[in-house]
Design an enzyme around this catalytic site. Structure first.
Site, PDB file in Angstrom:
ATOM      1  N   ALA A 181       0.848  -1.194   0.000  1.00  0.00           N
ATOM      2  CA  ALA A 181       0.000   0.000   0.000  1.00  0.00           C
ATOM      3  C   ALA A 181       0.883   1.243   0.000  1.00  0.00           C
ATOM      4  CB  ALA A 181      -0.902   0.009   1.231  1.00  0.00           C
ATOM      5  N   LYS A 182       0.312   2.366  -0.268  1.00  0.00           N
ATOM      6  CA  LYS A 182       1.027   3.649  -0.131  1.00  0.00           C
ATOM      7  C   LYS A 182      -0.025   4.738   0.014  1.00  0.00           C
ATOM      8  CE  LYS A 182       5.389   4.929  -0.180  1.00  0.00           C
ATOM      9  NZ  LYS A 182       6.520   4.107   0.259  1.00  0.00           N
ATOM     10  N   GLY A 183       0.327   5.787   0.741  1.00  0.00           N
ATOM     11  CA  GLY A 183      -0.623   6.879   0.908  1.00  0.00           C
ATOM     12  C   GLY A 183       0.093   8.200   1.001  1.00  0.00           C
TER      13      GLY A 183
END
Ligand code: NAD
Length: 428
Positions: free
Chosen positions: A117-119
């Protein structure tokens, strides 16, 4: 009846030496070699979840400002998704999608039960006060309550976020859960359930795979020379630990310049100098060179640990190292790969070389869930074992398919996720 993929990126995109396009090119190469089913290929290219959220906060002057935040879960087939949160003015959903995919492959290679994931939040953190940053982080977390979770999606620090940011996320999530949930983030301060060895983990992982690669080439650590580009968290720790292994570090650099001493630099002295002067430029007892010259020095091991796109089709042919250990993400472009292969340089790819950070993040999550904390020695011993295993597995896969380590790493990573997906099946 299944159809094999024979995929090629459209040429106009590939003309740019962009790290994310570079990653997708290697992904496609690995997928073609694996003979992956086209349906699985489509599945692995598509992020599982993409969230865009508006984050209104009251600024210190009383005005309301609205920011845009993102979280992309690329894949959660192997387990809860894991990946950093960055605050920067140029954060985009597309960048998050690419970085999230990168995390899926990294977690798969080191064999930890996480997806990718990445945000991020599109903002200029240098223009925000500490109180504004806290309100921004807490409101972003509140908006992401049904995304984040120790069994769902676990953020970590990235560009312009740190231990304090993680503490705010953990506290906000805990307030809503009506109990303290330390396992919702990693990279926390030690006092809040962080892990020993987390800060040094990426640099330590770089050292472990570098030593393994030197051994493969029959070079003793005590007779090896190394050059390290970048002297931040990853570069300085990798340099220090390589120095402790007896490797002679002949050149170092940061954004202000590079230093060279063919007799070897004493790394603790350089660290001490940087602590006092904020840069290694003008370090006494070394010759000043440019960052370009540094990359082209003759050495056994080159560790690019600064930023992306440092080794390109323009300078790859001039490199005189035997091994490259990619501490940074995406330091080598896809166009440089065949040039390095032709020269016989052994490249330890980023998704393996810098995976020590996410491995110790996994240890932090495990410790939080057990409520039992390990000694530094236990963390480092387990990190060493997992990095060594990952190196051997990548090496064997590359040999089996007769490809460079980078493609071997992608094959290993994609194969594991694809096999898991096939066993789980497509829920309908
Ligand atoms: P950092 O900000 O602590 O250090 C970066 C260093 O690179 C600094 O010394 C800076 O002066 C130097 N630098 C910047 N531009 C340069 C240039 N053009 N030439 C030479 N030096 C330059 O960052 P970091 O955490 O050490 O991360 C470095 C790289 O490693 C990044 O690509 C990052 O994504 C990657 N990485 C970091 C971690 C981690 O745990 N910190 C984990 C995985 C990957």
């Amino acid at each position: 009846m299944t159809t094999q993929v024979n995929y090629k990126e459209p040429a106009p995109i590939m003309n740019k030496e962009n790290p994310f396009e570079s990653m997708m090119e290697r992904f496609d190469t690995a997928v073609n070699l694996l003979g992956l089913d086209v349906g699985i290929y489509k599945y692995l290219k598509s992020p599982t979840k993409q969230v865009i959220t508006s984050i209104p906060i009251i600024m210190d002057n009383g005005n309301i400002e609205v920011f845009e935040g993102y979280r992309v879960i690329h894949n959660d087939v192997l387990g809860p998704s894991k990946g950093g949160i960055r605050y920067a003015p140029d954060v985009t959903l597309d960048e998050m999608k690419a970085l999230a995919a990168w995390m899926t492959w990294k977690c798969s290679i080191v064999n930890i039960p996480f997806g990718g994931a990445k945000g991020g939040i599109k903002c200029d953190p240098t223009k925000l006060s500490i109180h504004e940053l806290e309100r921004l982080t807490r409101r972003f977390t509140a908006n992401m309550l049904d995304v984040f979770g120790p069994e769902r999606d676990i953020p970590a620090p990235d560009m312009n976020t740190n231990e304090q940011t993680m503490a705010w996320i953990m506290d906000t999530y805990s307030m809503h859960s009506k109990r303290t949930v330390t396992g919702v983030v990693t990279g926390k301060p030690m006092i809040l359930g962080g892990s020993h060895g987390r800060r040094e983990a990426t640099g330590r992982g770089v050292m472990i795979v570098s030593v393994a690669a030197l051994q493969k080439l029959g070079i003793k650590s005590t007779e090896a020379t190394a050059v390290v580009q970048g002297f931040g968290n990853v570069g300085s720790i990798a340099a220090q630990l390589l120095h402790e292994q007896g490797v002679k570090i002949i050149a170092l650099s940061d954004i202000n310049g590079a230093i060279y001493n063919p007799k070897g630099l004493v790394i603790p002295e350089v660290i001490n100098y940087v602590e006092r002067n904020s840069t290694l430029a003008k370090f006494p007892g070394a010759e000043a060179i440019t960052n370009e010259e540094l990359l082209e020095l003759e050495c056994d091991l080159l560790v690019p640990a600064a930023k992306e796109d440092q080794i390109t089709s323009k300078n790859a042919s001039k490199l005189k190292c035997k091994i490259i250990a990619e501490g940074a993400n995406g330091p080598t472009t896809a166009k440089a790969d065949p040039i390095l292969q032709e020269k016989g340089v052994l490249v330890i790819p980023d998704i393996l070389a810098n995976a020590g950070g996410v491995t110790v993040s996994y240890f932090e999550w495990v410790q939080d869930r057990m409520g039992f904390f390990w000694t530094l020695n236990r963390v480092n011993t387990r990190l060493e074992r997992m990095m060594d295993e990952a190196f051997v597995n990548v090496y064997k896969t590359a040999a089996k398919y007769d490809v460079p380590l980078r493609i071997g790493a992608y094959i290993l990573a994609i194969d594991k996720v694809a096999k898991t997906l096939k066993l789980r099946g497509i829920y309908a």
